[in-house]
Enzyme design. Structure first.
Site, mmCIF file in Angstrom:
data_model
loop_
_atom_site.group_PDB
_atom_site.id
_atom_site.type_symbol
_atom_site.label_atom_id
_atom_site.label_comp_id
_atom_site.label_asym_id
_atom_site.label_seq_id
_atom_site.Cartn_x
_atom_site.Cartn_y
_atom_site.Cartn_z
ATOM 1 N N HIS A 62 1.256 2.889 -2.113
ATOM 2 C CA HIS A 62 0.705 3.586 -2.971
ATOM 3 C C HIS A 62 0.734 5.164 -2.511
ATOM 4 C CE1 HIS A 62 -0.962 0.192 -5.150
ATOM 5 N NE2 HIS A 62 -0.925 -0.314 -4.192
ATOM 6 N N LEU A 63 1.544 5.814 -3.344
ATOM 7 C CA LEU A 63 1.699 7.275 -2.760
ATOM 8 C C LEU A 63 0.885 8.349 -3.508
ATOM 9 C CD1 LEU A 63 5.389 7.600 -1.900
ATOM 10 C CD2 LEU A 63 3.455 7.029 -0.462
ATOM 11 N N ASP A 152 1.323 -3.221 -10.697
ATOM 12 C CA ASP A 152 0.690 -3.810 -9.399
ATOM 13 C C ASP A 152 -0.742 -2.702 -9.741
ATOM 14 O OD1 ASP A 152 -0.053 -4.478 -6.919
ATOM 15 O OD2 ASP A 152 -0.043 -2.708 -6.418
ATOM 16 N N HIS A 179 1.147 -8.274 -9.318
ATOM 17 C CA HIS A 179 -0.274 -8.510 -8.742
ATOM 18 C C HIS A 179 -0.974 -9.623 -9.293
ATOM 19 C CE1 HIS A 179 -4.121 -6.679 -7.669
ATOM 20 N NE2 HIS A 179 -4.541 -7.328 -8.524
ATOM 21 N N HIS A 232 1.029 -9.104 -1.985
ATOM 22 C CA HIS A 232 -0.179 -9.490 -1.212
ATOM 23 C C HIS A 232 -0.738 -10.843 -1.450
ATOM 24 C CE1 HIS A 232 -1.932 -8.037 -4.960
ATOM 25 N NE2 HIS A 232 -1.840 -6.554 -4.769
ATOM 26 N N ASN A 278 -8.207 -5.509 -2.401
ATOM 27 C CA ASN A 278 -7.681 -6.393 -3.539
ATOM 28 C C ASN A 278 -6.359 -6.889 -3.329
ATOM 29 O OD1 ASN A 278 -8.075 -7.816 -5.749
ATOM 30 N ND2 ASN A 278 -8.077 -6.582 -7.238
ATOM 31 N N ASP A 305 0.635 -2.670 1.578
ATOM 32 C CA ASP A 305 -0.302 -2.411 0.558
ATOM 33 C C ASP A 305 -1.031 -1.235 0.956
ATOM 34 O OD1 ASP A 305 -1.750 -2.477 -1.941
ATOM 35 O OD2 ASP A 305 -2.755 -4.031 -1.320
ATOM 36 N N PHE A 323 -10.881 -0.306 -4.278
ATOM 37 C CA PHE A 323 -10.534 -1.429 -3.491
ATOM 38 C C PHE A 323 -9.358 -0.685 -2.541
ATOM 39 C CE2 PHE A 323 -11.833 -4.231 -6.836
ATOM 40 C CZ PHE A 323 -12.402 -5.227 -6.072
ATOM 41 N N GLY A 324 -8.818 -1.211 -1.407
ATOM 42 C CA GLY A 324 -7.777 -0.509 -0.675
ATOM 43 C C GLY A 324 -8.023 -0.021 0.576
#
Length: 427
Positions: A62-63, A152, A179, A232, A278, A305, A323-324
């Site tokens: 995730h950028l 996602d 996802h 994931h 998540n 992720d 989340f993350g």
């Protein structure tokens, strides 16, 4: 004139670790010498016996750009990738706006060309705004450079919507990347529905909410003739479903994250939001099933992720925080130290799961050291021990549960298309 990487160690085509010299010229690998003396007039970089591997590939990052630049940008995220030895990353579309139309994808591609330090493959959204209500124009997005299609961050809730997406993707020879989460079963939870949730009185996310979506989707993929990829994967039930689907000949692939291999919900030290992701950290039995699934080929490769957030967001507590966690800069050292050094994985297996395996699943030219291949290369120091320090991260995100963990296997040089894009100790 090219440049030689001298005195490295790499795997030959038979999987043997050998003393290696690699010549880089015009952005590709021009020559490889195994167990031979090097006599060269060109420039030479002596890597001092360190491991030389194909540039690592991460198909789940995730950028955050556009819309989330306080968390990460294409520039900072790809610098973090380079620091972690990754030369190709695939950027998830849960940005604001999402790449859900041709013009937005074209803007994103231009931004990648302007600021990215490594190769970036942009995903396009399956549905407009990732709302699950209307499909995007798959053909136009493919023409604009979309790598694959995913929503996602959320699961596609409608089976009918997913089936139509798969049929359109199959017609374009594109993958659907999912996802997997049934919103009617998540219980509004922040952590796994297990002992940790009960101990702290938290709502839990049950394992079945993931597995039931995968079970639905593999049958849809079979009917549509689509390549279906599971993001994931986190539960033993999900592993079982994917294993059965592969045995049935369904074109399904799956990834697992480093954190789901390394941690379970028993490892969460109190209400620390840096352990919130998540899917959540599951049970010890789930973690063991993921390791087994990776070893037996049910799970195809590893992806981080990488999900950066600000410190202020993570300070909201485990229930309110997003989340993350971040992962690009720590993936290889963590996995090498805790799985290769302990004999659970071989070094060759780990390298393959981070290079050639994702490349093969998605038809990429990257992921191999061979004459004529792109000179996307990482040089890794397997000996030096360092503690993970989030304050040294190139990523804007410092949200990791692994702060203070002492690891070996740190990348020291990263080349993209033959250009040195990151070197340890150089600004």
């Amino acid at each position: 004139m090219g440049v030689w990487l001298k005195n490295g160690m790499s795997f030959n085509k038979d999987g043997e670790l050998m003393r290696t010299h690699i010549k880089i010229e015009h952005g590709t690998i021009a020559a490889i010498l195994y167990e031979q003396p090097l006599e060269a007039n060109e420039d030479v970089i002596d890597v001092g016996g360190r491991l030389i591997v194909p540039g690592l590939i991460d198909l789940h990052v995730h950028l955050r750009e556009p819309g989330g630049e306080a968390k990460e940008t294409i520039e900072t995220g790809t610098l973090a990738a380079a620091k972690g030895g990754f030369t190709t990353v695939a950027a998830m579309p849960n940005t604001n706006p999402a790449p859900d139309r041709k013009e937005q994808m074209e803007w994103l591609q231009a931004r990648i060309r302007e600021t990215a330090r490594v190769n970036v493959l942009p995903y396009a959204a399956i549905t407009i705004g990732q709302k699950g209500e209307e499909l995007t124009d798959f053909a136009a997005l493919k023409e604009a450079g979309a790598f694959a299609f995913t929503d996602d961050g959320v699961g596609v809730q409608s089976a009918g919507m997913m089936f139509e997406a798969m049929k359109q993707a199959a017609a374009l020879d594109m993958a659907i990347v999912a996802h997997c989460e049934d919103d009617t079963l998540t219980n509004g939870g922040a952590v796994h529905d297990g002992e940790f949730a009960r101990r702290y009185g938290l709502r839990g996310i049950p394992s079945v909410c993931e597995a039931v979506h995968i079970a639905r989707d593999v049958l849809l993929a079979e009917a549509a003739g689509c390549h279906y990829h599971v993001c994931h994967i986190s539960t033993k039930e999900s592993v079982r479903v994917v294993r059965d689907a592969k045995r049935a000949g369904i074109r399904v692939t799956a990834e697992v994250t480093p954190h789901h291999l390394l941690l379970c919900d028993e490892d969460i030290p109190g209400l620390d939001a840096n352990y919130k992701m998540n899917p959540p950290l599951r049970s010890r039995e789930d973690r063991d099933a993921l390791i087994e699934g990776l070893l037996d080929g049910t799970i195809d490769f590893i992806a981080t992720d990488h999900a950066p957030h600000t410190a202020a967001e993570k300070a909201k507590g485990i229930e309110a925080a997003p989340f993350g966690i971040v992962g690009l800069e720590t993936a290889f050292p963590l996995l090498y130290t805790h799985f290769v050094k302990t004999g659970v994985f071989t070094l060759k297996q780990l390298v393959d799961w981070l290079t050639i395996k994702p490349a093969q699943c998605f038809g990429l030219k990257a992921g191999r050291l061979a004459v004529g291949a792109p000179a996307d290369i990482a040089v890794i120091d397997l000996e030096t021990e360092e503690a993970i320090d989030p304050e040294t991260f190139a990523s804007k995100g410092k949200n990791t549960p692994f702060a203070g963990w002492v690891c070996q296997g740190w990348p020291v040089m990263t080349f993209v298309g033959g250009t040195l894009v990151w070197e340890k100790g150089r600004a």
